[in-house]
Design a protein around this motif. Structure first.
Motif, mmCIF file in Angstrom:
data_model
loop_
_atom_site.group_PDB
_atom_site.id
_atom_site.type_symbol
_atom_site.label_atom_id
_atom_site.label_comp_id
_atom_site.label_asym_id
_atom_site.label_seq_id
_atom_site.Cartn_x
_atom_site.Cartn_y
_atom_site.Cartn_z
ATOM 1 N N ILE A 27 35.872 -46.101 -20.966
ATOM 2 C CA ILE A 27 35.644 -44.372 -21.433
ATOM 3 C C ILE A 27 34.107 -44.464 -21.912
ATOM 4 O O ILE A 27 33.750 -42.968 -21.229
ATOM 5 C CB ILE A 27 35.676 -44.722 -23.450
ATOM 6 N N VAL A 28 33.637 -45.272 -21.316
ATOM 7 C CA VAL A 28 32.010 -44.945 -22.010
ATOM 8 C C VAL A 28 31.110 -44.720 -20.263
ATOM 9 O O VAL A 28 30.626 -43.818 -20.088
ATOM 10 C CB VAL A 28 31.486 -45.902 -22.866
ATOM 11 N N GLU A 29 31.465 -45.567 -19.372
ATOM 12 C CA GLU A 29 31.794 -45.891 -18.170
ATOM 13 C C GLU A 29 33.078 -45.894 -17.330
ATOM 14 O O GLU A 29 33.408 -46.495 -16.804
ATOM 15 C CB GLU A 29 30.632 -47.361 -17.852
ATOM 16 N N PRO A 30 33.007 -44.453 -16.967
ATOM 17 C CA PRO A 30 33.617 -44.000 -16.098
ATOM 18 C C PRO A 30 34.104 -45.220 -14.449
ATOM 19 O O PRO A 30 35.154 -44.874 -14.448
ATOM 20 C CB PRO A 30 34.070 -42.717 -15.163
ATOM 21 N N GLU A 57 34.105 -41.651 -27.322
ATOM 22 C CA GLU A 57 32.878 -41.829 -25.961
ATOM 23 C C GLU A 57 31.863 -42.131 -27.485
ATOM 24 O O GLU A 57 31.951 -43.865 -27.400
ATOM 25 C CB GLU A 57 31.890 -40.898 -25.641
ATOM 26 N N ASP A 109 18.592 -45.257 -27.168
ATOM 27 C CA ASP A 109 20.852 -44.687 -27.050
ATOM 28 C C ASP A 109 21.197 -44.008 -27.913
ATOM 29 O O ASP A 109 22.090 -43.233 -27.598
ATOM 30 C CB ASP A 109 20.912 -46.242 -26.838
ATOM 31 N N GLN A 110 20.975 -44.004 -29.195
ATOM 32 C CA GLN A 110 21.166 -43.665 -30.332
ATOM 33 C C GLN A 110 21.828 -41.851 -29.922
ATOM 34 O O GLN A 110 22.308 -40.926 -30.027
ATOM 35 C CB GLN A 110 21.333 -44.525 -31.841
ATOM 36 N N ILE A 111 20.526 -41.875 -29.946
ATOM 37 C CA ILE A 111 20.289 -40.118 -29.537
ATOM 38 C C ILE A 111 20.940 -39.868 -28.884
ATOM 39 O O ILE A 111 21.791 -38.765 -28.931
ATOM 40 C CB ILE A 111 18.714 -40.085 -29.389
ATOM 41 N N LEU A 112 20.662 -40.865 -27.644
ATOM 42 C CA LEU A 112 22.086 -40.340 -26.398
ATOM 43 C C LEU A 112 22.933 -39.842 -26.756
ATOM 44 O O LEU A 112 23.490 -39.084 -26.138
ATOM 45 C CB LEU A 112 21.981 -41.666 -25.142
ATOM 46 N N LEU A 160 24.198 -39.541 -29.929
ATOM 47 C CA LEU A 160 24.902 -38.095 -30.764
ATOM 48 C C LEU A 160 24.077 -37.038 -30.064
ATOM 49 O O LEU A 160 24.853 -35.731 -30.085
ATOM 50 C CB LEU A 160 23.807 -38.138 -32.181
ATOM 51 N N GLY A 161 24.021 -36.753 -29.278
ATOM 52 C CA GLY A 161 23.339 -35.624 -28.088
ATOM 53 C C GLY A 161 24.383 -34.841 -27.203
ATOM 54 O O GLY A 161 24.968 -34.096 -27.126
ATOM 55 N N HIS A 162 24.872 -35.904 -26.486
ATOM 56 C CA HIS A 162 25.581 -35.036 -25.378
ATOM 57 C C HIS A 162 27.011 -36.669 -25.422
ATOM 58 O O HIS A 162 27.337 -36.411 -24.272
ATOM 59 C CB HIS A 162 24.523 -36.146 -24.267
#
Lengths: 237, 237
Positions: free
Chosen positions: A232-235, A158, A146-149, A151-153
DNA sequence: CGTAGTTTTGATGTCAGTCAAAATGTGTGG
DNA sequence: CCACACATTTTGACTGACATCAAAACTACG
């Protein structure tokens, strides 16, 4: 006389459902409790362990909070995560027997020390303890993903929202308020964790405050509109 | 007659030192081999498993390569990692019994299927197998932490160099050349993995080519100056 | 009350994203 | 073997989000 002091007994610990004892029988809990060593409380900025240090024990957070971080060859620091009560630290050391990150106290806190040699013996004896260890390892992997997601996107906005929601969820799971809590880490630590600058963290918090989603009083955070924060995270919210 | 076909026998598998069998006795290897199911080869773009699908088995890559990725609630995709022969996939499913990401074949490849129920039984019987499982889980955590550091604190140039060095190391460990290999993934996959755009990947590869550090022929990569490539990531080199 | 650390705010710069189009590669059917 | 369609990669021009630099405001603690 008890086999271990009441303070370290998993039998009476209110964190037992979140921690290593989850799913164990009473007699198994008693066995686990016997291997736990007391560690004296740690003060703010005290190191629990260091990168490359030999790992003799894992540590379960009993109170307070901790920050783990790795330092690369250039001296760049990356905060990997924050540990709250009931969480197990040092899992990345099981590969080579050496800690691959630092862990430092963010405030006064204490830990249960679990000597690896005895923990391993006990895991062979108690399959459900082994099973819980595996689940905890798997959970760490899933949350790292989840953290990789993140930081990546994700944008700064967000990341900030996700961070607050993550703390909200974890404090809630501990039985504390999920809308009002005190940050135990500095802005700089949050920034480092989220791959942003501390100025950006400050600005994002200001924006959230000005839109009435949260209230910020130094380290004190109150989430005023949890739904709006989630959106903000899940529109789709 | 053998207990399992020679193709799936861990006894003859050249990957056994990298994979789950590492550290096991011969009789233990035989036991492990009996639980492995053959899966028909997968073709390019075929799914090995899907996010949220129930996890019945873990999979060890036998040949080819795979990409794992998660999709968040907004439909944003994040590549979590690439799996090469000898590597175990699906470890993040051990928490809830459901895969938390997709795995897809990047080229024709095959896997050894390890049914979880039987693997768990065997882990209780064979402590050193359990130990190896734990080490593999811990390794995944440590490498996820490296990825978090990369995404949190590196420039596009450093990410590109780190990616090439990671492949170099892993191909080397498999006994292949560590300076010349063929990428099995598209630029888009690399970009997504590194949290960059595919245009940026393309530009970074061009820059590395123009400075004589690598040679690029489509998916074919040759590392001409390994030391210089390393020095991008670790200036002390 | 004064000093040191932390947080906030403002001004400016830059790296990588986005958009668009060209170049190159891949596969298919005639 | 070639022609065509489609996918992937490369290149260029422009934009924007966040970093950086600098300074002020605030807090904590002796």
């Amino acid at each position: 006389m008890e086999p271990s002091s009441p303070l370290t007994s998993c039998l009476t610990c209110r964190l037992s459902d979140l921690c290593l004892p989850c799913g164990l029988q009473i007699n198994e809990l008693e066995q686990l409790a016997t291997i736990i060593k007391n560690k004296r409380p740690l003060r703010i900025d005290e190191l629990l362990y260091s990168q490359d240090e030999e790992c003799q024990s894992l540590y379960a957070v009993k109170s307070g909070s901790f920050r783990s971080f790795i330092v690369n060859s250039e001296g760049v620091e990356q905060t990997i995560g924050f540990y709250l009560p009931g969480e197990l630290t040092g899992l990345d050391a099981l590969l080579h027997g050496r800690f691959s990150c630092y862990a430092v106290a963010l405030e006064t806190g204490s830990v249960c020390e679990l000597p690896l040699s005895r923990l391993n013996e006990l895991c062979v004896e108690i399959p459900s303890l082994q099973h819980q260890m595996t689940r905890i390892l798997s959970k760490e992997i899933a949350s790292d993903h989840d953290q990789i997601l993140l930081l990546g996107h994700s944008s700064a906005k967000e990341r900030m929202a996700t961070f607050l929601l993550m703390l909200s969820r974890r404090y809630g799971a501990l039985g504390f308020s999920n809308t009002e809590f005190k940050l135990s880490m500095r802005r700089q630590d949050i920034a480092n964790f989220l791959g942003l600058s501390n100025e950006t963290i400050s600005r994002q918090l200001t924006k959230l405050r000005k839109t009435g989603i949260i209230s910020v009083k130094q380290r004190g955070i109150q989430i005023i509109d949890l739904k709006l924060l989630r959106s903000i995270v899940e529109p789709c919210y």
